[in-house]
Write an enzyme that holds these catalytic residues in place. Structure first.
Site, PDB file in Angstrom:
ATOM      1  N   HIS A  50      11.709  84.087  78.949  1.00  0.00           N
ATOM      2  CA  HIS A  50      11.105  84.456  80.233  1.00  0.00           C
ATOM      3  C   HIS A  50      10.144  85.634  80.088  1.00  0.00           C
ATOM      4  O   HIS A  50       9.182  85.739  80.851  1.00  0.00           O
ATOM      5  CB  HIS A  50      12.201  84.796  81.247  1.00  0.00           C
ATOM      6  CG  HIS A  50      12.832  83.583  81.865  1.00  0.00           C
ATOM      7  ND1 HIS A  50      13.117  83.493  83.209  1.00  0.00           N
ATOM      8  CD2 HIS A  50      13.222  82.406  81.326  1.00  0.00           C
ATOM      9  CE1 HIS A  50      13.653  82.311  83.469  1.00  0.00           C
ATOM     10  NE2 HIS A  50      13.743  81.643  82.347  1.00  0.00           N
ATOM     11  N   ASP A  51      10.399  86.497  79.140  1.00  0.00           N
ATOM     12  CA  ASP A  51       9.475  87.612  78.921  1.00  0.00           C
ATOM     13  C   ASP A  51       8.197  87.139  78.250  1.00  0.00           C
ATOM     14  O   ASP A  51       7.093  87.451  78.697  1.00  0.00           O
ATOM     15  CB  ASP A  51      10.144  88.694  78.078  1.00  0.00           C
ATOM     16  CG  ASP A  51       9.228  89.897  77.873  1.00  0.00           C
ATOM     17  OD1 ASP A  51       8.687  90.405  78.878  1.00  0.00           O
ATOM     18  OD2 ASP A  51       9.050  90.324  76.721  1.00  0.00           O
ATOM     19  N   GLY A  72       2.934  87.510  77.965  1.00  0.00           N
ATOM     20  CA  GLY A  72       3.220  87.756  76.561  1.00  0.00           C
ATOM     21  C   GLY A  72       4.500  88.534  76.336  1.00  0.00           C
ATOM     22  O   GLY A  72       5.139  89.019  77.269  1.00  0.00           O
ATOM     23  N   ASP A 106       6.005  91.417  75.944  1.00  0.00           N
ATOM     24  CA  ASP A 106       5.666  92.830  76.132  1.00  0.00           C
ATOM     25  C   ASP A 106       6.737  93.593  76.900  1.00  0.00           C
ATOM     26  O   ASP A 106       6.497  94.704  77.375  1.00  0.00           O
ATOM     27  CB  ASP A 106       4.330  92.956  76.857  1.00  0.00           C
ATOM     28  CG  ASP A 106       4.364  92.397  78.277  1.00  0.00           C
ATOM     29  OD1 ASP A 106       5.383  91.750  78.647  1.00  0.00           O
ATOM     30  OD2 ASP A 106       3.384  92.594  79.015  1.00  0.00           O
ATOM     31  N   SER A 161       7.816  93.184  79.781  1.00  0.00           N
ATOM     32  CA  SER A 161       7.519  93.365  81.209  1.00  0.00           C
ATOM     33  C   SER A 161       8.695  92.935  82.074  1.00  0.00           C
ATOM     34  O   SER A 161       8.872  93.437  83.193  1.00  0.00           O
ATOM     35  CB  SER A 161       6.256  92.586  81.592  1.00  0.00           C
ATOM     36  OG  SER A 161       6.367  91.216  81.239  1.00  0.00           O
ATOM     37  N   GLU A 172       8.889  91.847  87.694  1.00  0.00           N
ATOM     38  CA  GLU A 172       9.229  90.469  87.345  1.00  0.00           C
ATOM     39  C   GLU A 172      10.685  90.149  87.639  1.00  0.00           C
ATOM     40  O   GLU A 172      11.042  88.990  87.832  1.00  0.00           O
ATOM     41  CB  GLU A 172       8.921  90.195  85.868  1.00  0.00           C
ATOM     42  CG  GLU A 172       7.438  90.079  85.567  1.00  0.00           C
ATOM     43  CD  GLU A 172       7.164  89.865  84.089  1.00  0.00           C
ATOM     44  OE1 GLU A 172       8.007  89.267  83.393  1.00  0.00           O
ATOM     45  OE2 GLU A 172       6.101  90.312  83.607  1.00  0.00           O
ATOM     46  N   HIS A 216      19.481  75.110  74.916  1.00  0.00           N
ATOM     47  CA  HIS A 216      20.426  74.745  75.980  1.00  0.00           C
ATOM     48  C   HIS A 216      21.790  74.375  75.409  1.00  0.00           C
ATOM     49  O   HIS A 216      22.749  74.228  76.167  1.00  0.00           O
ATOM     50  CB  HIS A 216      19.868  73.588  76.816  1.00  0.00           C
ATOM     51  CG  HIS A 216      18.770  74.005  77.735  1.00  0.00           C
ATOM     52  ND1 HIS A 216      18.011  73.108  78.465  1.00  0.00           N
ATOM     53  CD2 HIS A 216      18.276  75.236  78.046  1.00  0.00           C
ATOM     54  CE1 HIS A 216      17.111  73.764  79.188  1.00  0.00           C
ATOM     55  NE2 HIS A 216      17.254  75.051  78.943  1.00  0.00           N
ATOM     56  N   ASP A 234      25.634  71.995  77.451  1.00  0.00           N
ATOM     57  CA  ASP A 234      26.074  71.159  76.333  1.00  0.00           C
ATOM     58  C   ASP A 234      27.585  71.057  76.425  1.00  0.00           C
ATOM     59  O   ASP A 234      28.305  71.999  76.133  1.00  0.00           O
ATOM     60  CB  ASP A 234      25.658  71.792  75.009  1.00  0.00           C
ATOM     61  CG  ASP A 234      26.089  70.969  73.795  1.00  0.00           C
ATOM     62  OD1 ASP A 234      26.818  69.970  73.985  1.00  0.00           O
ATOM     63  OD2 ASP A 234      25.700  71.322  72.669  1.00  0.00           O
ATOM     64  N   ASP A 250      24.366  74.449  67.903  1.00  0.00           N
ATOM     65  CA  ASP A 250      24.274  73.314  66.990  1.00  0.00           C
ATOM     66  C   ASP A 250      23.384  72.242  67.603  1.00  0.00           C
ATOM     67  O   ASP A 250      22.837  72.414  68.693  1.00  0.00           O
ATOM     68  CB  ASP A 250      25.668  72.756  66.665  1.00  0.00           C
ATOM     69  CG  ASP A 250      26.468  72.426  67.930  1.00  0.00           C
ATOM     70  OD1 ASP A 250      25.879  71.829  68.861  1.00  0.00           O
ATOM     71  OD2 ASP A 250      27.657  72.777  68.002  1.00  0.00           O
TER      72      ASP A 250
END
Length: 322
Positions: A63-64, A69, A71, A73, A85, A189, A239, A250
């Site tokens: 998500h960052d 980018g 950074d 944020s 954010e 995931h 999973d 895995d």
């Protein structure tokens, strides 16, 4: 092991050379030689009591990096006059910030104003993946922290669980990542958790039909209905192939989605879409390939629109601009 890790990095350098122009492995070897050991030890300590931290940090890193980018944020706290954010809907369930704070405090005590928050997130994510059973890989460092944290950016960019496969591939492609990267990253995931709100429509009223999604395994749909009908903020492991080790990293996730047991719609569609089904199959039958490609994809993701050199800053507190 070290040879294999560096071989993987050389592959990435060949494929993705520009992003590494000012990042390098061992960036802190002189300025803060114990930096990576400090990060590793604190992540290991947290993992020992909370193995779900692998999923939390991987999601935080993702998500960052895909909003302005890599950074840091996403780490900025909102104030009464300035949102960040963290206020964006897709980031509401991102967690693990307190671990980043702890790592930063220790690093600041040993090497003040030296190690960036963005590098801490990158290194901590790498270490947590390995602790969860995933690949061991080296990452270049030297990122700097950004000056902007805008919730509107995150709202308009981060993909949701129902995103069409073609749109997902375009999303990754815009950042220089191909189908092998995209499917590998979604393979995280395997240690992920999803809230019922992200998939309950598949269980009861798929696309307004009043019926469950007919393409979901009926047994899985029934179990998930039981989970989600319990009320409150219920969640499920994305999973479910390893019920006694839900945070085991895995390739069984890919086997699961090929058996119509994908929980999120996007995960389910990966196994059947013509652009991704073959990659899913390759990862399902070859855990070594998945691990290798996941490492490559993570290093590539960690170079997305990074700030280096004199750009940005080194925050003393990851939650606030200097």
């Amino acid at each position: 092991m070290k040879i294999a890790k560096f071989y993987a990095l050389l592959q990435i350098l060949y494929i993705f050379p520009v992003a590494f122009a000012q990042l390098r492995v061992g960036f802190y070897s002189q300025s803060c030689p114990n930096a990576e050991i400090i990060v590793e030890n604190l992540v290991r300590e947290r993992f020992s009591v909370d193995p779900s931290i692998t999923a939390a940090l991987t999601r935080m890193h993702f998500h960052d990096c895909f909003v302005q980018g890599c950074d840091a944020s996403l780490l900025i706290d909102p104030t009464t006059t300035r949102p960040s954010e963290k206020n964006a809907g897709p980031n509401g369930s991102v967690r693990g910030f307190e671990l980043i704070d702890e790592i930063k405090r220790v690093l600041e005590a040993q090497c003040p104003s030296t190690v960036s928050c963005s590098d801490i997130v990158t290194l901590a994510t790498r270490d947590s993946v390995f602790l969860g059973g995933g690949p061991s890989y080296v990452v270049p460092t030297g990122r700097r922290d950004g000056f902007v944290s805008n919730p509107a950016e995150a709202e308009g960019i981060l993909p949701g669980p129902g995103l069409p496969v073609s749109a997902m591939l375009a999303f990754f492609g815009n950042k220089g990542m191909d189908v092998f990267d995209a499917v590998a990253l979604l393979g995280a995931h395997t240690v992920g958790i999803g809230s019922c709100g992200n998939f309950v429509d598949r269980l009861t009223n798929f696309q307004g039909t009043g019926q469950p999604d007919p393409t979901m395994d009926p047994g899985l749909a029934g179990r998930l209905r039981d989970t989600c009908s319990a009320g409150g903020s219920q969640v499920a492991a994305l999973d479910q192939s390893t019920p006694f080790a839900p945070f085991s990293f895995d390739n069984l996730f890919f086997t699961q989605i090929r058996e119509r047991k994908g929980i999120l719609l996007l995960d389910h569609l990966l196994a059947t879409h013509p652009s991704t089904s073959d990659v899913v199959f390759q990862y399902a039958v070859n855990n070594e390939l998945f691990n290798r490609q996941f490492a490559i994809a993570m290093v590539k993701m960690g170079t997305v629109d990074v700030l280096t050199g004199l750009a940005g800053e080194i925050r003393s507190n990851c939650r606030a601009f200097n």
